[in-house]
Each structure stands twice: as structure tokens, then as C-alpha cells.
Design an enzyme around this catalytic site. Structure first.
Site, PDB file in Angstrom:
ATOM      1  N   ALA A 162       0.791  -1.467   0.000  1.00 11.29           N
ATOM      2  CA  ALA A 162      -0.399  -0.220   0.022  1.00 11.29           C
ATOM      3  C   ALA A 162       1.272   0.897  -0.440  1.00 11.29           C
ATOM      4  CB  ALA A 162      -0.979  -0.108   1.423  1.00 11.29           C
ATOM      5  N   GLU A 181       5.607  -9.359   1.457  1.00 13.63           N
ATOM      6  CA  GLU A 181       4.921  -9.261   3.407  1.00 13.63           C
ATOM      7  C   GLU A 181       3.586 -10.016   2.615  1.00 13.63           C
ATOM      8  OE1 GLU A 181       6.243  -5.767   5.978  1.00 13.63           O
ATOM      9  OE2 GLU A 181       4.336  -5.297   4.313  1.00 13.63           O
ATOM     10  N   ASP A 186       9.722   2.504   0.447  1.00 12.21           N
ATOM     11  CA  ASP A 186       8.640   2.414   0.144  1.00 12.21           C
ATOM     12  C   ASP A 186       8.393   3.232  -1.228  1.00 12.21           C
ATOM     13  OD1 ASP A 186       8.429   0.011   1.578  1.00 12.21           O
ATOM     14  OD2 ASP A 186       6.855   0.223   2.546  1.00 12.21           O
TER      15      ASP A 186
END
Length: 321
Positions: free
Chosen positions: A61, A159, A269
Site C-alpha cells: 500500500a 509481505e 517504499d
């Protein structure tokens, strides 16, 4: 194995369908539960912290939000629970500009969570409870094969279950979609089939050293070892010192951007999401990495992961690298 030219031909053959998304992120979505402390506790020790802050996170995300905030046409394939944290994560993605149509809401699962402790220097310690992320399956990937085929780049992390990552990589490879692989959390070893589709493999210094199998050496040495193992290209992120890039054209050192770090959570990220977006737009790997360094630097100047990610206007306020 296909050549880069053969993969490019397949991308061209897809025509307009290929341009639906710049980046599809297949990966995790977590609620980040963050506490700031004067110092991180040792074994058996209790320390007092600030009030708990709940924000949207998860490596998948995060990368999607970073890509969307800088203007990339972005979609996310993930699983969240049918709970308040799931609603928080979906709302954050929509606010960033991500298409959440592929996200699966699993009413019988709890949304993944990450417990984060941040010290005064901005360094963090993180424990992740996977929750619904552990239920993202190869079947979910198969159901989304048309979305994968309609994306210029697919960004993957670790993940979610490894078999799901492998399925996403194989589906992208078959469709001629470029794969950006961020093998974090780093496994003991990375299988050759997955490594062979990474273009690039994006690793930090610790991950590069571990996966290369070399106890000593430099970032350039680790990158060379990873490319020898089969990665098509490699990017080693170096924190405030920038990044090192290795591809068929050679090695390039990308300088860092000097900023005051407030919180490093999710900075890697932000880098990977920005890198994928620029690659989708046709940038060379060094060009994309230079831009991604700026995005990562901007992200550490604010607390949290997704809330810290910059827009294009935010990047204009940074010094050059």
C-alpha cells in the site's frame, strides 16, 4: 529466457490496453500503529512513549500511495479485513489517487497491522502481524491477470505469501509487464526463478549483503553478485547517501539529498513506488533512481509512512541531488 527486446515487443503488441496503469502494486496493506520514544527499549525493559498514532501502511500500500501521489496511474492488488482498519487503508489509497478496484475485502479476516517504535533520530523498529495479507493467494493473482497485463510495471514485495509473489511475477513476465521486486522482509535466499524476472531488484544495504551471500565488500560488489545470480538489474538504496544502480549499461552512483530526517518509516517504499512510476514513463534506470532518491528524501522529513509521501510540488522544495 526472453530478451529485453522480446519483452518490449510484447508490451507494444498490447497497444492501448498496456496504458491503463503505469504501476500495479501486488502486496501488503497494513494499519501502522506508531509510538515515538526517547529511546528504544532493550530486552525486558519498559519505556514510556507518546500517544498511539494510527495511519495507513504496509509495503504494498505504501508503494502504491507513493506512486499515485506523484501522478502515476496506479492500482493496488491486496487483501484487507472487513474492519475499521480496512476502511482506513482504502480511504488512504483513494485519497492518494490509487485505483482500489482490485483490492479484496475479506470480511472474515483482520486487517494486517504493524507496530512501529520511532526514536528521536527517526530510526524505527517494526513488528508486523500479517492478518489478511497472509490470505492473498495465487488464485487472486490469476483473477487479476487482465489488470497485470494492462500495467506497464508490476511492483512486488515479500509481505504476502511467497507463492503469491511468484505467481504475480510469472503472470507479469508472461504478459511482458516489467517487474520491480523489493525482496523485503529479506528471505535467507531468493530463488533463481523470482530473481530472474527482477528488473530491477531493489534492496537496501543490509538486504544486498545478505542476499548476495558476501559478508564483506561494497554496495557495488553486492549488486554485481546479485546480477551474476540472475537479476536483470539491481538498485541498492543507501539512505541519505543516495543509491547505486547496476544494469546492462554499467554502474551508476546516484547522490543523496541532504535533509533533516524526522521519521524513516516507509522511505524505502516511497523510493520503490517512485522508481516504478518513472520506469513506466520510459526513464532509464539511473534517471528513475535519481528521481526516486528525491522522493525518498522528502518522505523522511515528515512523520509516518503514507502521510509523509510527497507530491510533485513538494519535490520542488528540495535541494538538487
Amino acid at each position: 529466457m526472453d530478451t529485453r527486446e522480446q519483452r518490449a515487443d510484447r508490451r507494444s503488441d498490447k497497444g492501448e490496453e498496456r496504458r491503463m496503469y503505469d504501476v500495479l502494486v501486488v502486496g501488503s496493506a497494513n494499519a501502522d500503529l506508531t509510538v515515538r520514544v526517547a529511546r528504544r527499549p532493550g530486552a525486558g525493559e519498559t519505556v514510556l512513549g507518546t500517544d498511539l498514532v494510527e495511519t495507513a501502511g504496509g509495503k504494498g500500500a505504501n508503494q502504491a500511495a507513493a506512486a499515485a501521489r506523484i501522478g502515476g496511474r496506479t492500482a493496488l492488488l491486496a487483501r484487507v479485513g472487513g474492519d475499521a482498519y480496512g476502511e482506513l487503508l482504502l480511504a488512504a489509497q483513494r485519497m492518494a489517487g490509487t485505483d482500489v478496484t482490485p483490492v479484496i475485502v475479506d470480511e472474515g479476516a483482520r486487517t494486517g497491522t504493524a507496530m512501529i517504535i520511532v526514536d528521536p533520530d527517526g530510526d524505527n523498529s517494526i513488528v508486523v502481524s500479517p492478518g489478511a495479507n497472509a490470505a492473498l493467494t495465487p488464485h487472486d493473482v490469476t483473477a487479476a491477470k487482465d489488470v497485470i497485463a494492462a500495467s506497464s510495471v508490476v511492483s512486488l514485495q515479500l509481505e504476502v505469501p511467497m507463492e503469491t509473489v511468484r505467481a504475480a511475477a510469472a503472470t507479469a513476465e508472461a504478459a511482458g509487464t516489467r517487474v520491480v521486486l523489493n525482496p523485503s522482509p529479506a528471505p535467507d535466499t531468493l530463488d533463481r526463478e523470482l530473481l530472474a524476472v527482477a528488473d530491477p531488484l531493489v534492496v537496501n544495504e543490509h538486504e544486498a549483503r545478505q542476499l548476495s551471500g558476501r559478508t564483506g565488500g561494497t554496495a557495488a560488489d553486492w549488486a554485481s553478485a546479485l546480477r551474476e545470480q540472475g537479476a536483470r538489474s539491481v538498485v541498492v538504496t543507501l539512505g541519505g547517501d543516495g543509491a547505486l544502480v547496476l544494469d546492462a549499461s554499467g554502474t551508476a552512483a546516484i547522490p543523496g539529498v541532504r535533509v533533516k530526517a524526522v521519521d524513516t518509516t516507509g522511505a524505502g517504499d516511497a523510493f520503490t513506488g517512485a522508481l516504478a512510476t518513472r520506469l513506466a514513463a520510459g526513464a532509464t534506470l539511473p534517471e528513475a533512481a535519481r528521481f526516486a532518491v528525491r522522493v525518498g528524501a522528502a518522505a523522511v522529513t515528515k512523520p509516518g509512512a503514507q502521510p509523509s509521501y510527497p507530491t510533485a510540488d513538494d519535490l520542488a522544495q528540495l535541494p538538487e541531488n
